[in-house]
Enzyme design. Sequence first.
Site, PDB file in Angstrom:
ATOM      1  N   GLY A 108      33.804  81.446 -20.759  1.00 20.70           N
ATOM      2  CA  GLY A 108      34.022  79.980 -21.483  1.00 20.70           C
ATOM      3  C   GLY A 108      33.502  78.958 -20.851  1.00 20.70           C
ATOM      4  O   GLY A 108      33.025  79.242 -19.452  1.00 20.70           O
TER       5      GLY A 108
ATOM      6  N   PHE B  91      35.434  75.888 -19.051  1.00 14.88           N
ATOM      7  CA  PHE B  91      36.899  75.327 -18.638  1.00 14.88           C
ATOM      8  C   PHE B  91      37.232  74.048 -18.913  1.00 14.88           C
ATOM      9  O   PHE B  91      38.237  73.783 -18.965  1.00 14.88           O
ATOM     10  CB  PHE B  91      37.135  75.726 -17.314  1.00 14.88           C
ATOM     11  CG  PHE B  91      36.039  75.430 -16.149  1.00 14.88           C
ATOM     12  CD1 PHE B  91      35.646  74.327 -15.883  1.00 14.88           C
ATOM     13  CD2 PHE B  91      35.622  76.378 -15.482  1.00 14.88           C
ATOM     14  CE1 PHE B  91      34.674  73.849 -14.807  1.00 14.88           C
ATOM     15  CE2 PHE B  91      34.568  76.143 -14.443  1.00 14.88           C
ATOM     16  CZ  PHE B  91      34.249  74.823 -14.288  1.00 14.88           C
TER      17      PHE B  91
ATOM     18  N   LYS C 165      33.093  74.462  -4.773  1.00 22.10           N
ATOM     19  CA  LYS C 165      31.985  73.421  -5.088  1.00 22.10           C
ATOM     20  C   LYS C 165      31.928  73.154  -6.775  1.00 22.10           C
ATOM     21  O   LYS C 165      30.760  73.282  -7.144  1.00 22.10           O
ATOM     22  CB  LYS C 165      30.770  74.170  -4.511  1.00 22.10           C
ATOM     23  CG  LYS C 165      30.693  74.251  -3.170  1.00 22.10           C
ATOM     24  CD  LYS C 165      29.394  75.053  -2.803  1.00 22.10           C
ATOM     25  CE  LYS C 165      28.113  74.384  -3.111  1.00 22.10           C
ATOM     26  NZ  LYS C 165      26.803  75.220  -2.804  1.00 22.10           N
TER      27      LYS C 165
ATOM     28  N   HIS D  32      32.782  68.550  -6.935  1.00 24.93           N
ATOM     29  CA  HIS D  32      31.909  67.433  -6.399  1.00 24.93           C
ATOM     30  C   HIS D  32      30.560  67.221  -7.414  1.00 24.93           C
ATOM     31  O   HIS D  32      29.808  66.345  -7.242  1.00 24.93           O
ATOM     32  CB  HIS D  32      31.154  67.950  -4.866  1.00 24.93           C
ATOM     33  CG  HIS D  32      30.375  69.221  -4.793  1.00 24.93           C
ATOM     34  ND1 HIS D  32      29.540  69.563  -3.952  1.00 24.93           N
ATOM     35  CD2 HIS D  32      29.976  70.119  -6.021  1.00 24.93           C
ATOM     36  CE1 HIS D  32      28.759  70.438  -4.015  1.00 24.93           C
ATOM     37  NE2 HIS D  32      29.149  70.774  -5.462  1.00 24.93           N
ATOM     38  N   ASP D  33      30.816  68.061  -8.411  1.00 24.22           N
ATOM     39  CA  ASP D  33      29.753  67.891  -9.454  1.00 24.22           C
ATOM     40  C   ASP D  33      29.876  66.727 -10.603  1.00 24.22           C
ATOM     41  O   ASP D  33      29.043  66.409 -11.132  1.00 24.22           O
ATOM     42  CB  ASP D  33      29.269  69.455 -10.248  1.00 24.22           C
ATOM     43  CG  ASP D  33      28.896  70.486  -9.362  1.00 24.22           C
ATOM     44  OD1 ASP D  33      27.742  70.081  -8.272  1.00 24.22           O
ATOM     45  OD2 ASP D  33      29.153  71.653  -9.787  1.00 24.22           O
TER      46      ASP D  33
ATOM     47  N   ASN E  29      22.529  64.496  -2.439  1.00 26.71           N
ATOM     48  CA  ASN E  29      22.061  65.523  -3.310  1.00 26.71           C
ATOM     49  C   ASN E  29      22.747  65.552  -4.721  1.00 26.71           C
ATOM     50  O   ASN E  29      22.178  65.730  -5.861  1.00 26.71           O
ATOM     51  CB  ASN E  29      22.149  66.870  -2.864  1.00 26.71           C
ATOM     52  CG  ASN E  29      21.312  68.126  -3.537  1.00 26.71           C
ATOM     53  OD1 ASN E  29      20.116  67.714  -3.681  1.00 26.71           O
ATOM     54  ND2 ASN E  29      21.755  69.133  -3.713  1.00 26.71           N
TER      55      ASN E  29
ATOM     56  N   GLN F 182      21.099  65.449  -8.413  1.00 35.47           N
ATOM     57  CA  GLN F 182      21.330  66.407  -9.330  1.00 35.47           C
ATOM     58  C   GLN F 182      22.507  66.666 -10.359  1.00 35.47           C
ATOM     59  O   GLN F 182      22.344  67.306 -11.382  1.00 35.47           O
ATOM     60  CB  GLN F 182      21.286  67.738  -8.505  1.00 35.47           C
ATOM     61  CG  GLN F 182      20.007  68.289  -7.750  1.00 35.47           C
ATOM     62  CD  GLN F 182      20.090  69.613  -7.564  1.00 35.47           C
ATOM     63  OE1 GLN F 182      20.612  69.968  -6.320  1.00 35.47           O
ATOM     64  NE2 GLN F 182      19.718  70.514  -8.342  1.00 35.47           N
TER      65      GLN F 182
END
Length: 346
Positions: free
Chosen positions: A236, A238, A253, A256-257, A303, A307
């Site tokens: 799925g 989330f 991790k 942090h995206d 980064n 990204q």
Amino acid sequence: MGSTKDLDYPQILFQYTNGFLVSKVLFAACELGVFDLLLESGEPLSSDAIAARLGTSPDGMERLLDACVGLKILAVEVTREGAYYRNTEISNLYLTKSSPKSQYHIMMYYSNTVYLCWHYLTDAVREGRNQYERAFGISPKDPFGAMYRSEEEMLKFMAGQNSIWSICGRDVLAAFDLSTFKHIYDLGGGGGALAQECVSVYPNSTVTIYDLPKVVQVAKERFVPSEERRITFHEGDFFKDSIPEADLYILSKILHDWDDDKCKQLLAKVHKACIPGGAVLLVESLLNDDKSGPVETQLYSMNMLVQTEGKERTPAEYSNLLQAAGFTEIQVKRTGKLYDAILGRK
């Protein structure tokens, strides 16, 4: 008043401006298979022999090997017959594909994906957004669509993330005593390396990896042994789909995206699903309170700029996000490694 000589200006400038040369030497040696060949050979080899077996030019290979010696990831012995190269303990442990602690896959992901995004760092700073459109012609609005743009790229990313947890996983999972949590959901658990570390550290617990359907299928087929019954899967998204009830949720991790609003949205869903007395464990690389370092985390934050939609944060910033979602008794543990742990309870 000090002179420019006091600043040791040329040495500092050389160190920082030539850092990319170091990483590309490392990436090239990994990609060509230098460290794997030397491990398999069981004995030191000449540069000509290595070049012949790997199909490279003798001159190019000799220069690459000498650079690796200078970086202390290869060793050389010079005899009357010539120079013979061998792996160091570091390269055997971290740069050969067969090592349990191999970092080969994350090296290849950085070389073939991250590096291309960093080419547009100046544009990212100007615009404040990721650079997938310039690097790959892919919409910047879907970072993971870009990372998973092909099965090959998805495999690189998942294997790379797994290699990180082979080094750091046990430290973040043992930062707090999690033995009271029996049913654990690893949100965005990817290839399952952290889940496998978790059931190793806490053998009486079960872990469900919650990730996108195509990620789950690859994890089942490639990364998580079918005989490991303590690990299950949930397909799925989330952000869009419901999150089942559990004792503990691990977000490694993940935050942090994303920007603060997206983080608050996700944490609110986790808090709602979490049983009373349950908790959430955040695994992230933490900035100092004044954001003065660590430099590795500062670079990771850059980064995230090229990204993703997110950034690295301080303990206070993560605590504020947890509190906004309703979590309390927030504790922070620095591991001394790349990633740290934050626990919030419901």
